[in-house]
Structure formats: C-alpha cells, structure tokens
Design an enzyme around this catalytic site. Structure first.
Site, short mmCIF file in Angstrom:
data_model
loop_
_atom_site.label_atom_id
_atom_site.label_comp_id
_atom_site.label_asym_id
_atom_site.label_seq_id
_atom_site.Cartn_x
_atom_site.Cartn_y
_atom_site.Cartn_z
N LYS A 136 -55.33 -32.67 11.42
CA LYS A 136 -54.49 -31.74 10.10
C LYS A 136 -54.99 -32.13 8.63
O LYS A 136 -54.64 -33.44 8.46
CB LYS A 136 -52.88 -32.04 11.16
CG LYS A 136 -52.34 -31.53 12.23
CD LYS A 136 -51.06 -32.28 12.57
CE LYS A 136 -50.81 -32.32 13.89
NZ LYS A 136 -49.17 -32.59 13.85
N ARG A 174 -38.70 -30.77 21.25
CA ARG A 174 -37.56 -29.66 21.32
C ARG A 174 -37.70 -28.77 22.44
O ARG A 174 -36.19 -28.32 22.62
CB ARG A 174 -38.33 -28.67 19.93
CG ARG A 174 -38.59 -30.09 18.70
CD ARG A 174 -39.13 -29.49 17.81
NE ARG A 174 -40.30 -28.88 18.47
CZ ARG A 174 -41.77 -29.60 17.40
NH1 ARG A 174 -41.67 -29.25 16.06
NH2 ARG A 174 -42.87 -29.26 17.35
N HIS A 209 -36.92 -34.66 12.91
CA HIS A 209 -37.35 -36.34 12.87
C HIS A 209 -36.22 -37.31 12.45
O HIS A 209 -35.32 -38.06 14.01
CB HIS A 209 -37.83 -36.94 12.16
CG HIS A 209 -39.73 -35.89 12.53
ND1 HIS A 209 -40.30 -35.33 11.22
CD2 HIS A 209 -40.38 -35.63 13.26
CE1 HIS A 209 -41.44 -34.82 12.03
NE2 HIS A 209 -41.32 -35.45 12.81
N SER A 257 -42.62 -29.83 11.20
CA SER A 257 -42.66 -29.93 9.88
C SER A 257 -43.96 -28.30 9.77
O SER A 257 -43.70 -28.18 8.39
CB SER A 257 -43.75 -31.48 10.40
OG SER A 257 -43.27 -32.66 9.96
O1 PNS Z 1 -46.15 -35.96 14.62
P1 PNS Z 1 -47.54 -35.77 16.18
O2 PNS Z 1 -49.08 -35.26 14.99
O3 PNS Z 1 -47.08 -34.75 16.39
O4 PNS Z 1 -47.97 -36.91 16.49
C1 PNS Z 1 -49.26 -37.04 17.91
C2 PNS Z 1 -48.91 -38.92 17.39
C3 PNS Z 1 -49.52 -39.88 16.39
C4 PNS Z 1 -48.27 -39.46 18.75
C5 PNS Z 1 -50.65 -39.06 18.55
O5 PNS Z 1 -51.31 -38.03 18.00
C6 PNS Z 1 -50.88 -40.30 18.89
O6 PNS Z 1 -50.92 -41.28 19.72
N1 PNS Z 1 -52.47 -40.47 17.83
C7 PNS Z 1 -53.07 -41.83 18.50
C8 PNS Z 1 -54.42 -42.00 18.98
C9 PNS Z 1 -54.07 -41.88 20.18
O7 PNS Z 1 -53.49 -43.22 21.04
N2 PNS Z 1 -54.11 -40.98 21.45
C10 PNS Z 1 -54.24 -41.10 22.92
C11 PNS Z 1 -52.85 -40.95 23.23
S1 PNS Z 1 -52.65 -39.37 23.91
#
Ligand code: PNS
Length: 159
Positions: A41, A91, A17, A128
């Site tokens: 999660k 990645r 990150h 993570s």
């Molecule tokens: O670290 P992560 O878990 O890969 O992050 C995922 C994240 C936060 C980018 C994703 O879950 C997100 O954008 N959540 C917000 C809800 C949302 O907007 N969902 C629709 C878009 S796909």
C-alpha cells in the site's frame, strides 16, 4: 517471559490497534509492535511519523517495544526477536478469510510460530483506511484515534 509480535502498517495507529495491544498485554508479558516498512500500500505517513505516533500512543508502557520490520517473512522476524506468537486483531467477519489464510501460511512457513487472534470489541468498525477517508473529508475522529494522530491527520489534509 511470554511475548508476541503485533505487526502491521499502522498508517496510522488507531484506537482499535491500541485496544488490541492493551488486550494483548493481559495475555502476554511483552508485545513487540513492528511497523512494516515495505508495504504494498502507498502509505500516507512516513515510517518515522508512524513510529512517532506509535511511541506516543503505546510507547510509554515498558512492556511494549516499537520496532520496524523492513523485509523478509514475519515468521523469520519473530524468530529473530525470540518470539513465537503473532498477534492479530479481528474486527468483523470480513477480516476472517484473509486472516485465516495468513495464519495458515505462517504456520506452513514455520510450525513453531502460532497466530493468536483477539477481538477488536468497541472498535470493530475502525480501520486505518476508513480513518484516513473520514479525515480527508473533514469527519469527526474523536475517540477513534489517539489525539496526536488526529492532529497529524488534520495537518496532512490541511485542516
Ligand atoms: O496492517 P496489515 O497491512 O494488515 O499487516 C499485514 C502484515 C504486516 C501482518 C503482513 O503483510 C505480513 O506479515 N507481511 C510480512 C511478509 C510475510 O511474512 N508474508 C507471508 C505471510 S502471509
């Protein structure tokens, strides 16, 4: 000023990150690192702990803002913050399908918000979840997480 949102669970932040944030700062004047609090999660670290580790790792740079993102769509949060770019790290090939879907869903939700991908380079194998697994089994974490994160992981797993 050009800005980007780098959102995620950050449970915990890894050097992968950190590397994406540093690369992002080459392309953008400011980056908002947004911790998703209502993740599906079940997180190991509380939001306060995750923010503390983020502040320690990248908060010293005035171009980086650390924020929390409690509910709603990421595109709406981006708009609220006056930013039109979502930054994501890639990645390995395995990340691609899910990331492609998210980027296109976000474009469907708001055509004015664009996703920009950066390559994880040296940290392509670091996530993570793998860091937590390695930590829980007493594995060597040096170089793949910031020092404070290593300390906190060791404390969580009673080492
Ligand atoms: O670290 P992560 O878990 O890969 O992050 C995922 C994240 C936060 C980018 C994703 O879950 C997100 O954008 N959540 C917000 C809800 C949302 O907007 N969902 C629709 C878009 S796909």
């Amino acid at each position: 000023m050009s800005g980007a949102i780098y959102a995620g669970s950050f449970d915990p932040i890894t050097n992968g990150h950190v590397s994406i944030i540093n690369s992002g700062l080459v392309a953008f004047d400011r980056i908002i690192v947004a911790v998703l609090t209502n993740t599906k999660k079940s997180p190991l670290f509380s939001v306060a702990e995750r923010i503390e580790m983020l502040e320690d790792a990248v908060g010293g740079d005035p171009r980086v803002e650390i924020d929390r993102f409690d509910q709603g769509l990421l595109v709406d949060y981006a708009r609220k913050k006056g930013v039109r770019v979502v930054l994501r790290g890639l990645r390995a090939v395995g990340d691609f399908e899910h990331e492609l879907q998210m980027a296109n869903m976000n474009r469907h939700l708001d055509e004015g918000v664009e996703t920009v991908f950066l390559m994880a380079n040296d940290f392509f194998y670091v996530s993570s979840s793998l860091v937590k697994e390695a930590a829980s089994l007493g594995g060597n974490l040096s170089g793949i997480v910031p020092e404070l994160v290593e300390k906190k992981l060791r404390a969580k797993f009673g080492q």
